[in-house]
Structures are given as structure tokens and as C-alpha cells.
Write an enzyme that holds these catalytic residues in place. Structure first.
Site, PDB file in Angstrom:
ATOM      1  N   CYS A  48       0.835  -1.200   0.000  1.00  0.00           N
ATOM      2  CA  CYS A  48       0.000   0.000   0.000  1.00  0.00           C
ATOM      3  C   CYS A  48       0.880   1.265   0.000  1.00  0.00           C
ATOM      4  CB  CYS A  48      -0.975  -0.033   1.174  1.00  0.00           C
ATOM      5  SG  CYS A  48      -2.389   1.071   0.966  1.00  0.00           S
ATOM      6  N   HIS A 101      -3.654  -5.523   1.162  1.00  0.00           N
ATOM      7  CA  HIS A 101      -3.524  -5.805   2.590  1.00  0.00           C
ATOM      8  C   HIS A 101      -3.947  -7.258   2.837  1.00  0.00           C
ATOM      9  CE1 HIS A 101      -2.538  -1.804   3.970  1.00  0.00           C
ATOM     10  NE2 HIS A 101      -3.554  -1.297   3.291  1.00  0.00           N
TER      11      HIS A 101
END
Length: 487
Positions: free
Chosen positions: A329, A434
Site C-alpha cells: 500500500c 492488505h
């Protein structure tokens, strides 16, 4: 009749409220109840995504899993995600509401009380029991007038309320009795029992302590819960990162750069629990010495993280690092060529040159992507392995060269999309996924490239929710526990 509410309040942050709620959810579920967790407002950069793309606190999603149900935005209607200084992004009912300074949020907080009521009412109509969690201390006198998460929720629901304190930090009598002393009589009347958490040693040595608490408070002590090193649950608070690092030679050494405003650091839990792997959270470039790999995790403020990396000399050190480098991310964004924020999404905005280790360019946009996704890896050492996880990000990254790391799709997507990027030699890679390392096959395939060998025998990890529920059954008063959890 709306379902009853059990509420867990704490004497402070990090005293074990989230864990106790998780255990109570599993206990209620295995007694055949349809139970849901609830936390009106949470402040955390550890987030999860619901099936419909809403964003809630990771700890609430864990509690829902313990209850055997899918998490929904009703379970955590307000999520505050700190961005730096006194500014936070406010997520309301799963979607970004606005970014506010602390004083601005304080002034507008009462607007959100009706949202808290509405979402709690929805849960009480759908489930047999709701187990709610407070935040911090319920008796911060300068903040109490604007409370929408602690005693106001308990009073609104007429909740069967427990107060938990952490004996490991010391001052358990001041914690519990002092908190009760600062409550108004009507608030104190809601408290049905006390819980002493994180006791080290023989609990019989605290028998006189229980007597003192019960005599001074007029309330029963439901039990003394022992200290447990690792229950196997996702951590919510950053204090979990302050644990002593493992010995350098206790396994394949992997560094995780402790970026400011680190987010979703439970992404690293599957690595930390893998036999033969030693995960080190680091904040200085010199600590890269001897590491087989380095991971740049998520961060709520990528531009601030970039400035921090440069100030500490990590930019030069990472470019010279010869091991594997992974970005997740915000960490993935940092590995690229440029990071641009033309709309000031992260405050003042601007553009910076990234580490230049992956041929991607990132531009921040007002739209926030939150989705559960699944697909296949396109990494050279893990080609076509199944992957699943979730995305939470406001930036769009475009590859200028190279190949994608993943081919992913959301449940409602017509076609899978390319995500992430991998260097030509496969040494540097990153993506927005994630929960990346929770994918067992992919995790172990990557570890093998670092010289890791699967142990000949590894005992199956116990179910953390069952283990926690067993712990509560063993150490809390059975009769009072039954009364507490009866609809």
C-alpha cells in the site's frame, strides 16, 4: 424488544478491552447466540473492509470473526484515522466523511451521536446480544461532555457494563476505584462487575486484592485474567510494536520499517508467527545490516513517511540494500518514481521523487478505494498462486514499465485488474493488497527465496478465538458470566 447490550469499559487505552470483547463474542456464539460487536468510535490506522466496501476498525472485524459473522459498518460507525499532527480522516458508516483538525472534530462531534444511536439500534434489532466496547478512559473529565463512545452509549442502551483494568502496568486499585469515583451515580449504577487483566504469577497472591476491590467498590470482581504473551489476535494499538525484537539469529531476519502513521501492521502477523522467521521493526538504516529482506508497510500519510525516510537516510540505504524489498500500500507507493498530491489530499500536497526502485507513478485522488479482492499472483516465484485480501487507498499507481505483481478483482468487478509491480529480477515488488502474507502459499514461496526452510514438524496453531474463550471460561465467575450473556 431490542437485544440487550453488554459493554466493556476500560480504565485507559490498551488495558485489554478489545481482547475481552473478542473473547465474550466467541463465548456467546458458542452458546448458540447471534451476537454482534459494536464500537461507536475508534481511533486507529489499522482498518478492515466489509463485503460492501465499507471501512471499519480492524479490531471490530476481528470481533465479528470471533462471533462467527461477517463484519458490517454498523459495528463501527465512526473511525478516526490520524494523518499527522492534529489532523485525522473521519470515516462515517464506512465512507470518508472529511478530514478535520482535532478541534474541528470536537466542535462537530455531537452531529455524529444520532449516527451512533441509529447503528446500535440496527444491531439490537438483528441480533440476540450486542457486546460493545468503549475507548480510552470513560472519565476524562475535560472530554466527557462530548462523549459518544463510553458512558453515553452505556446509558443509552442500559448496558450491563464491565470495567477492566490492567494490573501489569501497576496501580490497579487507583485505576478501578478512581474510575468509579469519577462517575456520576447513575453511570456507576450501570457497572455490574470489575475485571483485573494481565496478572503475572499465581492469582492466589491477589486474593486480598479482590477483597479490597469488592469492599471498596461494592461490586463483584468477575475474575483475574492472566498475562498471555501472544493470543494470536491482530493487534490494534501501536504499543504492540514496542515489544523487544527477536534475537538476530533466531530465524530468517526480515526488517519492517516503522514508518510514521504506520497502518495495518497486522499485515506482518503471519510472518511473525512463522517458525524460522524473525521480524524486526526498525527505525534506523543501520539496523538493515544482516537482514535478508525489508518491508515498507502501509502508512496513513505517504508524503510524511517519505520525508521521514529521507531525514533518516533510509532513501540511500534502501537503494543500496541487496536483499528483497517489498512494499504494501503506502510502502508500495514509496518504492516508485514519483508521488504526487495535486489536490492536497494529505494536507499541503506536493510532489516528491520516490525511491525509484519500481517504475510506477502515484497520484493521490479524492476517491478512496476500499474493497475485498481476490485473484492470482504474477510474481516470478509465485506465478498463478491464489491470493485474497483487501484494499484501502486513495492513490492510483500506474506502471511505466515492468510487469504487475497481482491480477485481482473485487466481487462486483467485470474483469480482473492488474495490481502492483515487480522488478525484472523479482527482488523488488509491491502492491496494494492488505492481508498479503495471510496467503499461506504465497508467503512461504517468498520466504523460500530468502533461504527459509519449512520446519520438519510444526504443530497446528490453536484457534485463537477458542483459546481466548477457554481462558475466559476458566478465569471468570461462571454464574456471573452466564447472567451477563443471557439475552
Amino acid at each position: 424488544m431490542p437485544a440487550p447490550v453488554v459493554m466493556v469499559l476500560g480504565t485507559a487505552s490498551s488495558v485489554g478491552k478489545s481482547t475481552l470483547v473478542t473473547g465474550l463474542c466467541r463465548l456467546a456464539a458458542r452458546r448458540g447466540l447471534r451476537v454482534a460487536p459494536f464500537k461507536a468510535q475508534n481511533m486507529s490506522n489499522n482498518a478492515a473492509v466489509t463485503a460492501d466496501g465499507g471501512e471499519i476498525a480492524r479490531s471490530t472485524a476481528v470481533q465479528a470473526e470471533a462471533a462467527g459473522i461477517q463484519p458490517t459498518v454498523q459495528m463501527n460507525p465512526i473511525l478516526i484515522k490520524p494523518e499527522g499532527g492534529t489532523r485525522s480522516q473521519i470515516v462515517v458508516e464506512g465512507r470518508v466523511w472529511r478530514a478535520l483538525e482535532a478541534l474541528e472534530y470536537w466542535q462537530r462531534k455531537q452531529e455524529l451521536w444520532s449516527i451512533v444511536q441509529r447503528n446500535l439500534d440496527v444491531l439490537r434489532a438483528e441480533y440476540d446480544l450486542v457486546i460493545a466496547e468503549g475507548a480510552g478512559s470513560p472519565v476524562e473529565l475535560n472530554l466527557k461532555a462530548a462523549d459518544i463512545v463510553n458512558l453515553r452509549v452505556a446509558s443509552y442502551a442500559g448496558a450491563r457494563t464491565l470495567l477492566v483494568g490492567d494490573i501489569n502496568t501497576g496501580g490497579i486499585f487507583a485505576q478501578l476505584l478512581g474510575t468509579l469515583l469519577l462517575m456520576e451515580p447513575a453511570e456507576r449504577a450501570l457497572i455490574q462487575g470489575l475485571v483485573v487483566n494481565r496478572f503475572r504469577g499465581d492469582p492466589r497472591l491477589f486474593a486480598d486484592g479482590i477483597t479490597i476491590l469488592e469492599q471498596r467498590s461494592g461490586l463483584p470482581v468477575l475474575g483475574v485474567l492472566p498475562w498471555v504473551d501472544d493470543l494470536g489476535l491482530a493487534e490494534e494499538d501501536g504499543v504492540a510494536l514496542d515489544r523487544p525484537p527477536p534475537p538476530l539469529h533466531s530465524g530468517v531476519p526480515i526488517a519492517v520499517v516503522r514508518l510514521p502513521h504506520i497502518a495495518n501492521f497486522d499485515d506482518l502477523d503471519p510472518l511473525r508467527r512463522e517458525a524460522g522467521v524473525a521480524v524486526h521493526f526498525i527505525d534506523r538504516p543501520a539496523q538493515l545490516a544482516g537482514m535478508a529482506a525489508v518491508i515498507l508497510p502501509g502508512t496513513k500519510h505517504t508524503l510524511a513517511a517519505w520525508r521521514w525516510l529521507v531525514e533518516r537516510g533510509f532513501d540511500t540505504a534502501l537503494r543500496r540494500f541487496s536483499g528483497s524489498i517489498v512494499g504494501i500500500c503506502g510502502g508500495y507507493q514509496l518504492l516508485g518514481l514519483t508521488i504526487s498530491d495535486p489536490q492536497g489530499i494529505e494536507g499541503q500536497g506536493g510532489e516528491v521523487q520516490g525511491l525509484g526502485l519500481l517504475p510506477i507513478e502515484t497520484v493521490f485522488q479524492a476517491h478512496k478505494r476500499t474493497a475485498q479482492v481476490a485473484g492470482r499472483a504474477r510474481l516470478p516465484w509465485a506465478h498463478d498462486l491464489p491470493v485474497a485480501g483487501y484494499e484501502i487507498h486513495m492513490g492510483v499507481s500506474r506502471r511505466r514499465a515492468g510487469r504487475p505483481a497481482m491480477l485481482l478483482g473485487a466481487p462486483d468487478a467485470a474483469e480482473p485488474i492488474e495490481d502492483g509491480c515487480v522488478s525484472a529480477d523479482g527482488r523488488v515488488w509491491g502492491c496494494y493488497l492488505h492481508g498479503l502474507f495471510a496467503n499461506h502459499e504465497l508467503r512461504r514461496a517468498w520466504l523460500r527465496t530468502l533461504g527459509w526452510h519449512e520446519p520438519d514438524f510444526a504443530p497446528a496453531a490453536p484457534d485463537p478465538y477458542e483459546r481466548l474463550a477457554d481462558l475466559l471460561e476458566q478465569h471468570l465467575d461462571h454464574a456471573r458470566l452466564t447472567e451477563l450473556l443471557t439475552p
